[in-house]
Design an enzyme around this catalytic site. Structure first.
Site, PDB file in Angstrom:
ATOM      1  N   ASP A  32       0.844  -1.199   0.000  1.00 60.81           N
ATOM      2  CA  ASP A  32       0.000   0.000   0.000  1.00 60.81           C
ATOM      3  C   ASP A  32       0.885   1.256   0.000  1.00 60.81           C
ATOM      4  O   ASP A  32       0.609   2.223  -0.711  1.00 60.81           O
ATOM      5  CB  ASP A  32      -0.909  -0.004   1.235  1.00 60.81           C
ATOM      6  CG  ASP A  32      -1.611  -1.341   1.378  1.00 60.81           C
ATOM      7  OD1 ASP A  32      -2.438  -1.668   0.530  1.00 60.81           O
ATOM      8  OD2 ASP A  32      -1.282  -2.093   2.329  1.00 60.81           O
ATOM      9  N   HIS A  63      -4.660  -3.403   6.123  1.00 60.69           N
ATOM     10  CA  HIS A  63      -4.413  -3.658   4.697  1.00 60.69           C
ATOM     11  C   HIS A  63      -5.746  -4.076   4.069  1.00 60.69           C
ATOM     12  O   HIS A  63      -6.018  -5.248   3.845  1.00 60.69           O
ATOM     13  CB  HIS A  63      -3.362  -4.749   4.509  1.00 60.69           C
ATOM     14  CG  HIS A  63      -3.244  -5.184   3.069  1.00 60.69           C
ATOM     15  ND1 HIS A  63      -2.776  -4.357   2.080  1.00 60.69           N
ATOM     16  CD2 HIS A  63      -3.581  -6.341   2.453  1.00 60.69           C
ATOM     17  CE1 HIS A  63      -2.819  -4.988   0.923  1.00 60.69           C
ATOM     18  NE2 HIS A  63      -3.305  -6.203   1.119  1.00 60.69           N
TER      19      HIS A  63
HETATM   20  P1  NAD Z   1      -1.642 -18.565  -4.213  1.00 64.57           P
HETATM   21  O1  NAD Z   1      -2.965 -19.232  -4.056  1.00 64.57           O
HETATM   22  O2  NAD Z   1      -1.047 -18.463  -5.579  1.00 64.57           O
HETATM   23  O3  NAD Z   1      -0.586 -19.277  -3.298  1.00 64.57           O
HETATM   24  C1  NAD Z   1      -0.834 -19.530  -1.951  1.00 64.57           C
HETATM   25  C2  NAD Z   1      -0.039 -20.775  -1.611  1.00 64.57           C
HETATM   26  O4  NAD Z   1      -0.127 -20.955  -0.211  1.00 64.57           O
HETATM   27  C3  NAD Z   1      -0.587 -22.050  -2.268  1.00 64.57           C
HETATM   28  O5  NAD Z   1       0.448 -22.709  -2.960  1.00 64.57           O
HETATM   29  C4  NAD Z   1      -1.102 -22.862  -1.081  1.00 64.57           C
HETATM   30  O6  NAD Z   1      -0.957 -24.267  -1.273  1.00 64.57           O
HETATM   31  C5  NAD Z   1      -0.197 -22.335   0.024  1.00 64.57           C
HETATM   32  N1  NAD Z   1      -0.708 -22.593   1.353  1.00 64.57           N
HETATM   33  C6  NAD Z   1      -2.009 -22.625   1.780  1.00 64.57           C
HETATM   34  N2  NAD Z   1      -2.064 -22.967   3.070  1.00 64.57           N
HETATM   35  C7  NAD Z   1      -0.791 -23.146   3.477  1.00 64.57           C
HETATM   36  C8  NAD Z   1      -0.208 -23.528   4.706  1.00 64.57           C
HETATM   37  N3  NAD Z   1      -0.959 -23.813   5.776  1.00 64.57           N
HETATM   38  N4  NAD Z   1       1.139 -23.634   4.780  1.00 64.57           N
HETATM   39  C9  NAD Z   1       1.905 -23.372   3.719  1.00 64.57           C
HETATM   40  N5  NAD Z   1       1.407 -23.012   2.506  1.00 64.57           N
HETATM   41  C10 NAD Z   1       0.077 -22.909   2.413  1.00 64.57           C
HETATM   42  O7  NAD Z   1      -1.755 -17.119  -3.530  1.00 64.57           O
HETATM   43  P2  NAD Z   1      -0.787 -15.867  -3.709  1.00 64.57           P
HETATM   44  O8  NAD Z   1      -1.252 -15.068  -4.856  1.00 64.57           O
HETATM   45  O9  NAD Z   1       0.636 -16.328  -3.643  1.00 64.57           O
HETATM   46  O10 NAD Z   1      -1.179 -15.037  -2.398  1.00 64.57           O
HETATM   47  C11 NAD Z   1      -0.850 -15.502  -1.117  1.00 64.57           C
HETATM   48  C12 NAD Z   1      -1.513 -14.638  -0.053  1.00 64.57           C
HETATM   49  O11 NAD Z   1      -1.004 -13.305  -0.095  1.00 64.57           O
HETATM   50  C13 NAD Z   1      -3.027 -14.469  -0.236  1.00 64.57           C
HETATM   51  O12 NAD Z   1      -3.654 -14.538   1.037  1.00 64.57           O
HETATM   52  C14 NAD Z   1      -3.170 -13.090  -0.818  1.00 64.57           C
HETATM   53  O13 NAD Z   1      -4.443 -12.525  -0.586  1.00 64.57           O
HETATM   54  C15 NAD Z   1      -2.090 -12.369  -0.064  1.00 64.57           C
HETATM   55  N6  NAD Z   1      -1.645 -11.083  -0.609  1.00 64.57           N
HETATM   56  C16 NAD Z   1      -1.308 -10.121   0.293  1.00 64.57           C
HETATM   57  C17 NAD Z   1      -0.860  -8.892  -0.142  1.00 64.57           C
HETATM   58  C18 NAD Z   1      -0.476  -7.814   0.848  1.00 64.57           C
HETATM   59  O14 NAD Z   1      -0.146  -6.706   0.423  1.00 64.57           O
HETATM   60  N7  NAD Z   1      -0.496  -8.044   2.154  1.00 64.57           N
HETATM   61  C19 NAD Z   1      -0.764  -8.633  -1.515  1.00 64.57           C
HETATM   62  C20 NAD Z   1      -1.104  -9.647  -2.413  1.00 64.57           C
HETATM   63  C21 NAD Z   1      -1.546 -10.873  -1.949  1.00 64.57           C
HETATM   64  C1  LMR Z   2      -3.585  -6.622  -2.704  1.00 65.95           C
HETATM   65  O1  LMR Z   2      -3.629  -5.604  -2.016  1.00 65.95           O
HETATM   66  O2  LMR Z   2      -3.256  -6.615  -3.903  1.00 65.95           O
HETATM   67  C2  LMR Z   2      -3.882  -7.953  -2.074  1.00 65.95           C
HETATM   68  O3  LMR Z   2      -4.103  -7.819  -0.709  1.00 65.95           O
HETATM   69  C3  LMR Z   2      -4.930  -8.698  -2.788  1.00 65.95           C
HETATM   70  C4  LMR Z   2      -6.318  -8.329  -2.342  1.00 65.95           C
HETATM   71  O4  LMR Z   2      -7.047  -9.244  -1.967  1.00 65.95           O
HETATM   72  O5  LMR Z   2      -6.664  -7.149  -2.379  1.00 65.95           O
END
Ligand code: NAD
Ligand code: LMR
Length: 327
Positions: free
Chosen positions: A157, A185
């Site tokens: 962000d 977030h």
């Molecule tokens: P994704 O689905 O491509 O990958 C997530 C992975 O986590 C999968 O491979 C899954 O098998 C694994 N997983 C699930 N449970 C697990 C566990 N208990 N232990 C280990 N691994 C586990 O998702 P992504 O696009 O890589 O996103 C991951 C997370 O990050 C999501 O929750 C998404 O919303 C979040 N995210 C946060 C931000 C932020 O700014 N904070 C930004 C983007 C995405």
């Molecule tokens: C983002 O900010 O891109 C991630 O947290 C994905 C979402 O769910 O908004």
């Protein structure tokens, strides 16, 4: 000789993992060698094995160790840094609240495993959503780890806000300082320009209020949703990059003249109730963060911060009800 930095990364077979791991291996956190401990759920181990093969094939000079497991205690054993990325991402139409119950259980188990296995110096950065409340769950389930070792990612962000202000003012991103993300977030977050400088000049003198309220704030707050709509899946490379930025600055410091934004366990500063994992402007040095003190908060900022903090308090109540944190 300095031991390699032991980094546990959860969600190693996921989208963010696919970008994050290669940058860690390439030395994005600094010159120290790294020992990567990849954690995945059992059904995704085969895919993660493919990622591990590619890491080997990168022949990264700083990659001193690599292991893959589905056991959190093994992944977190002796970890200096734990990047908790693995969680189900939001898809079109889902709110973060929908994710609370879906993802909360992951973080109780990982909190306990960190408590039992992580190294004395561990820093825990939660990227998986809903990141603030997942960090709270993790911290509350790891009572022996100091609370200031837990953070949730609001650096994406922060970076989005920097980029929008840079574009609007025709400045390079490096000219933007003293921006702050407050709160959650989520779409309630508050990207605070009131102290921001552009090349040393107050940002508020360079942009008008209508742009801030009608364009800047909603663009930054809803950027995650916009990326999901455009890409068909949630932001990954930018999220990995922000995770790297956050970890690097936490471990190595921001320098005295600039701030970053981190969601950390509140000590009650700026009226944010103690114990909530809320984003603040911080400076970092020697692996420690400090909330920037004594900022003047005007009425507009106050109401925006309060709204986001109220959402965090409601999330905390919801996970209490679900039994994910103690009463
Ligand atoms: P994704 O689905 O491509 O990958 C997530 C992975 O986590 C999968 O491979 C899954 O098998 C694994 N997983 C699930 N449970 C697990 C566990 N208990 N232990 C280990 N691994 C586990 O998702 P992504 O696009 O890589 O996103 C991951 C997370 O990050 C999501 O929750 C998404 O919303 C979040 N995210 C946060 C931000 C932020 O700014 N904070 C930004 C983007 C995405
Ligand atoms: C983002 O900010 O891109 C991630 O947290 C994905 C979402 O769910 O908004």
């Amino acid at each position: 000789m300095t031991a390699p930095l032991r980094i546990a990364v959860t969600g190693a077979a996921g989208q963010i993992g696919y970008s994050l791991l290669f940058r860690l291996a390439a030395g994005a956190l600094g010159p120290r060698d790294v020992d990567l401990r990849l954690l995945e759920v059992t059904p995704a181990l085969e895919k993660a094995e493919g990622v591990a093969m590619e890491l080997v094939d990168g022949a990264f000079p700083q990659l001193a160790g690599l292991a893959l497991t589905d056991d959190p205690r093994v992944a977190f054993d002796g970890a200096d840094l734990a990047l908790l990325v693995g969680a189900r991402p939001r898809t079109a139409g889902m709110t973060r609240a929908d994710l609370l119950s879906a993802n909360g259980a992951i973080f109780t188990a990982q909190g306990r495993a960190l408590n039992d296995a992580a190294g004395d110096a561990v820093r825990v950065l939660v990227t998986g959503n809903p990141a603030n409340t997942n960090a709270l769950i993790t911290q509350q389930n790891a009572p022996d780890v100091p609370a200031d070792r837990f953070s949730a990612l609001t650096r994406l962000d922060h970076n989005r806000a920097v980029a929008q202000l840079a574009q609007k003012t025709g400045s390079p991103v490096r000219a933007i300082t003293r921006l702050a993300i407050w709160g959650n977030h989520s779409a309630t977050q508050y990207a605070d320009l009131s102290h921001a400088l552009v090349d040393g000049r107050p940002a508020r003198d360079l942009v008008d209020r209508a742009w801030v309220e009608d364009d800047f704030l909603p663009t930054v707050a809803n950027r995650g949703t916009a990326v999901i709509q455009a890409r068909g899946s949630s932001s990954a490379a930018s999220a990995a990059s922000a995770t790297i930025d956050a970890a690097r600055d936490w471990l190595n410091g921001t320098g005295p003249h600039d701030w970053t934004s981190m969601a950390v366990v509140s000590d009650g500063s700026y009226g944010v109730p103690e114990g909530l994992v809320s984003s603040f402007p911080v400076t970092t040095s020697d692996g420690r963060w400090a909330i920037v003190p004594d900022l003047a908060i005007d009425g507009f900022s106050r109401s925006r911060i309060d709204a986001s903090v109220a959402e965090l308090a409601a999330e905390r109540e919801a996970v209490r009800e679900l039994g994910l944190i103690p009463r």
